[in-house]
Design an enzyme around this catalytic site. Structure first.
Site, mmCIF file in Angstrom:
data_model
loop_
_atom_site.group_PDB
_atom_site.id
_atom_site.type_symbol
_atom_site.label_atom_id
_atom_site.label_comp_id
_atom_site.label_asym_id
_atom_site.label_seq_id
_atom_site.Cartn_x
_atom_site.Cartn_y
_atom_site.Cartn_z
ATOM 1 N N LYS A 1 -1.772 3.934 5.539
ATOM 2 C CA LYS A 1 -0.643 3.051 6.114
ATOM 3 C C LYS A 1 -1.210 1.684 5.741
ATOM 4 O O LYS A 1 -0.269 0.834 5.219
ATOM 5 C CB LYS A 1 -0.843 3.406 7.696
ATOM 6 C CG LYS A 1 -0.709 4.685 8.242
ATOM 7 C CD LYS A 1 -0.770 4.784 9.794
ATOM 8 C CE LYS A 1 -2.150 4.544 10.268
ATOM 9 N NZ LYS A 1 -3.097 5.401 9.969
ATOM 10 N N ARG B 1 0.794 4.322 19.353
ATOM 11 C CA ARG B 1 -0.323 5.144 19.074
ATOM 12 C C ARG B 1 -0.165 6.446 20.253
ATOM 13 O O ARG B 1 -1.068 7.185 20.373
ATOM 14 C CB ARG B 1 -1.424 4.556 19.064
ATOM 15 C CG ARG B 1 -2.354 4.812 17.801
ATOM 16 C CD ARG B 1 -3.586 4.175 17.864
ATOM 17 N NE ARG B 1 -4.364 4.569 16.684
ATOM 18 C CZ ARG B 1 -4.493 3.736 15.884
ATOM 19 N NH1 ARG B 1 -4.066 2.755 15.503
ATOM 20 N NH2 ARG B 1 -5.514 4.237 14.931
ATOM 21 N N ARG C 1 -14.157 4.350 1.997
ATOM 22 C CA ARG C 1 -13.450 2.971 2.086
ATOM 23 C C ARG C 1 -14.424 2.007 2.307
ATOM 24 O O ARG C 1 -15.309 2.060 3.004
ATOM 25 C CB ARG C 1 -12.509 3.065 3.448
ATOM 26 C CG ARG C 1 -12.114 1.826 3.658
ATOM 27 C CD ARG C 1 -10.891 1.897 4.608
ATOM 28 N NE ARG C 1 -11.118 2.380 5.789
ATOM 29 C CZ ARG C 1 -10.347 2.611 6.801
ATOM 30 N NH1 ARG C 1 -9.058 2.422 6.472
ATOM 31 N NH2 ARG C 1 -10.815 3.081 7.942
ATOM 32 N N ARG D 1 -16.463 -0.075 7.702
ATOM 33 C CA ARG D 1 -16.132 -0.093 9.116
ATOM 34 C C ARG D 1 -17.000 0.878 9.897
ATOM 35 O O ARG D 1 -17.427 1.865 9.309
ATOM 36 C CB ARG D 1 -14.668 0.334 9.384
ATOM 37 C CG ARG D 1 -13.602 -0.860 9.215
ATOM 38 C CD ARG D 1 -12.247 -0.404 9.229
ATOM 39 N NE ARG D 1 -11.937 0.525 10.174
ATOM 40 C CZ ARG D 1 -10.433 0.972 10.364
ATOM 41 N NH1 ARG D 1 -9.456 0.491 9.504
ATOM 42 N NH2 ARG D 1 -10.135 1.580 11.180
ATOM 43 N N ARG E 1 -12.063 10.053 15.616
ATOM 44 C CA ARG E 1 -10.467 9.514 15.450
ATOM 45 C C ARG E 1 -9.549 10.443 15.200
ATOM 46 O O ARG E 1 -8.202 10.384 15.848
ATOM 47 C CB ARG E 1 -10.666 8.316 14.373
ATOM 48 C CG ARG E 1 -11.342 7.134 14.979
ATOM 49 C CD ARG E 1 -11.846 6.313 13.656
ATOM 50 N NE ARG E 1 -10.817 5.729 12.539
ATOM 51 C CZ ARG E 1 -11.035 5.564 11.739
ATOM 52 N NH1 ARG E 1 -12.186 5.791 10.846
ATOM 53 N NH2 ARG E 1 -10.074 5.104 10.827
HETATM 54 P P1 AP5 Z 1 -6.079 2.821 4.330
HETATM 55 O O1 AP5 Z 1 -4.625 2.440 3.965
HETATM 56 O O2 AP5 Z 1 -7.152 1.923 4.653
HETATM 57 O O3 AP5 Z 1 -5.691 3.937 5.789
HETATM 58 P P2 AP5 Z 1 -5.024 3.815 6.931
HETATM 59 O O4 AP5 Z 1 -3.880 4.856 7.165
HETATM 60 O O5 AP5 Z 1 -4.573 2.474 7.217
HETATM 61 O O6 AP5 Z 1 -6.035 4.276 8.182
HETATM 62 P P3 AP5 Z 1 -6.912 3.359 9.084
HETATM 63 O O7 AP5 Z 1 -8.262 4.276 9.069
HETATM 64 O O8 AP5 Z 1 -7.038 2.035 8.906
HETATM 65 O O9 AP5 Z 1 -5.988 3.828 10.315
HETATM 66 P P4 AP5 Z 1 -6.470 4.000 11.661
HETATM 67 O O10 AP5 Z 1 -5.059 4.251 12.130
HETATM 68 O O11 AP5 Z 1 -7.467 4.732 11.931
HETATM 69 O O12 AP5 Z 1 -7.165 2.748 12.238
HETATM 70 P P5 AP5 Z 1 -6.802 1.097 12.678
HETATM 71 O O13 AP5 Z 1 -7.191 0.062 12.058
HETATM 72 O O14 AP5 Z 1 -5.178 1.318 13.007
HETATM 73 O O15 AP5 Z 1 -6.535 3.917 3.525
HETATM 74 C C1 AP5 Z 1 -8.010 4.447 3.762
HETATM 75 C C2 AP5 Z 1 -8.912 4.719 2.258
HETATM 76 O O16 AP5 Z 1 -8.198 5.491 1.634
HETATM 77 C C3 AP5 Z 1 -8.849 3.306 1.719
HETATM 78 O O17 AP5 Z 1 -10.075 3.259 1.006
HETATM 79 C C4 AP5 Z 1 -7.737 3.364 0.535
HETATM 80 O O18 AP5 Z 1 -8.428 2.707 -0.519
HETATM 81 C C5 AP5 Z 1 -7.615 4.914 0.130
HETATM 82 N N1 AP5 Z 1 -6.380 5.234 -0.257
HETATM 83 C C6 AP5 Z 1 -5.220 5.185 0.646
HETATM 84 N N2 AP5 Z 1 -4.157 5.584 -0.264
HETATM 85 C C7 AP5 Z 1 -4.762 6.310 -1.190
HETATM 86 C C8 AP5 Z 1 -3.994 7.137 -2.209
HETATM 87 N N3 AP5 Z 1 -2.824 7.497 -2.120
HETATM 88 N N4 AP5 Z 1 -4.952 7.762 -2.966
HETATM 89 C C9 AP5 Z 1 -6.158 7.720 -3.141
HETATM 90 N N5 AP5 Z 1 -6.730 6.818 -2.136
HETATM 91 C C10 AP5 Z 1 -5.834 6.213 -1.312
HETATM 92 O O19 AP5 Z 1 -7.269 1.283 14.134
HETATM 93 C C11 AP5 Z 1 -8.835 1.334 14.260
HETATM 94 C C12 AP5 Z 1 -8.918 1.274 15.822
HETATM 95 O O20 AP5 Z 1 -8.432 0.269 16.648
HETATM 96 C C13 AP5 Z 1 -8.408 2.602 16.529
HETATM 97 O O21 AP5 Z 1 -9.311 3.918 16.287
HETATM 98 C C14 AP5 Z 1 -8.184 2.100 17.910
HETATM 99 O O22 AP5 Z 1 -9.641 2.050 18.733
HETATM 100 C C15 AP5 Z 1 -7.989 0.921 17.889
HETATM 101 N N6 AP5 Z 1 -6.424 0.523 18.108
HETATM 102 C C16 AP5 Z 1 -5.529 0.029 16.982
HETATM 103 N N7 AP5 Z 1 -4.438 0.180 17.353
HETATM 104 C C17 AP5 Z 1 -4.321 0.754 18.689
HETATM 105 C C18 AP5 Z 1 -3.195 0.900 19.394
HETATM 106 N N8 AP5 Z 1 -1.873 0.796 19.138
HETATM 107 N N9 AP5 Z 1 -3.717 1.653 20.923
HETATM 108 C C19 AP5 Z 1 -4.919 1.856 21.192
HETATM 109 N N10 AP5 Z 1 -6.034 1.478 20.183
HETATM 110 C C20 AP5 Z 1 -5.760 0.879 18.952
#
Ligand code: AP5
Length: 222
Positions: A13, A88, A127, A160, A171
């Site tokens: 994402k 979420r 990552r 991270r 997660r």
């Molecule tokens: P990446 O693009 O970084 O993945 P992502 O989908 O953004 O995953 P995240 O881990 O950031 O999402 P998340 O939802 O767990 O975390 P968030 O920060 O929102 O890609 C991942 C890896 O794959 C990278 O290394 C990339 O290079 C590689 N890659 C990508 N696409 C590829 C492809 N096509 N082919 C090969 N490699 C590829 O949330 C973190 C925490 O914050 C949550 O756990 C929670 O505690 C809190 N939080 C955030 N929002 C909320 C909310 N709304 N409510 C409550 N808690 C919240």
């Protein structure tokens, strides 16, 4: 063009949203990034968020909603945005719907980036992120030119805390229990689009570009 990105952790994402935001000139709004920034700067919100995030749990709904309320009212979000990581839970989605109604606007699409659990675990455990500019790398799929150093700004790369195996498992569990239901919720409202995300990054990008171009044209005409 008001878009929500749905999908499991590691679906890509953030990776896709950064490039789309640049190409289409709308902000990429990531609640995860905003919470990590609060942790980095040591604010009260950051201290609260850390206890949830590092273990792979969600922060309370109201905390996430308050952050988004403030962010969506900023000038740069008027022409649209990509919401990444919000909503979420179903209560968050309901609160977003109410907020947008109050603001006289609505979502155009919820785009679900689909990827299998096997792919996700490989992505998250490989990552690496730049401490300075936030650019995201993958040790195998998108390696930096020099080990541990950001290609873009020369900053130090780090993993991270919630990309450790126990937190990844938690997660994914939280995603299945609390977030996956949003797919049906948005499908019932006729807003859901599915995009495959366990293919090459460029292929997923092409599909997203087509969708974004359609909405950009539609918004310019209306
Ligand atoms: P990446 O693009 O970084 O993945 P992502 O989908 O953004 O995953 P995240 O881990 O950031 O999402 P998340 O939802 O767990 O975390 P968030 O920060 O929102 O890609 C991942 C890896 O794959 C990278 O290394 C990339 O290079 C590689 N890659 C990508 N696409 C590829 C492809 N096509 N082919 C090969 N490699 C590829 O949330 C973190 C925490 O914050 C949550 O756990 C929670 O505690 C809190 N939080 C955030 N929002 C909320 C909310 N709304 N409510 C409550 N808690 C919240």
């Amino acid at each position: 063009m008001n878009i929500v990105f749905l999908g499991p952790p590691g679906a890509g994402k953030g990776t896709q949203a950064v490039d789309l935001s640049r190409q289409f000139g709308i902000p990429h709004i990531s609640t995860g990034d905003m919470l990590r920034e609060a942790i980095k700067t040591g604010t009260e919100l950051g201290r609260l968020a850390r206890s949830y995030i590092d273990d792979g749990n969600l922060v309370p709904d109201q905390v996430a909603v308050d952050i988004i309320k403030e962010r969506l009212r900023k000038e740069d979000a008027r022409a649209g945005y990509i919401l990444d990581g919000f909503p979420r839970t179903i209560p968050q989605a309901e609160m977003l719907e109410e907020l947008l109604q109050e603001m006289g606007t609505a979502l155009d699409r919820a785009i679900y980036l689909e990827a299998s659990e096997k792919v996700i675990v490989e992505r998250l455990s490989g990552r690496w992120i730049c401490r300075e500019c936030g650019k995201v790398f993958h040790i195998v799929n998108m390696p930096p030119r020099a080990d541990g150093i950001c290609d873009a700004c020369g900053g130090e790369l780090y993993q991270r805390p919630d990309d450790q195996p126990a937190a990844i498992r938690q997660r994914l569990q939280v995603y299945r229990e609390k977030t996956a239901d949003l797919i049906r919720w948005y499908a019932d409202r006729g807003l859901l689009l599915r995009v495959p995300a366990d293919i090459a990054r460029e292929e997923t990008y092409k599909k997203l570009q087509e969708i974004f171009s359609r909405y950009k044209v539609a918004n310019e005409v209306s």
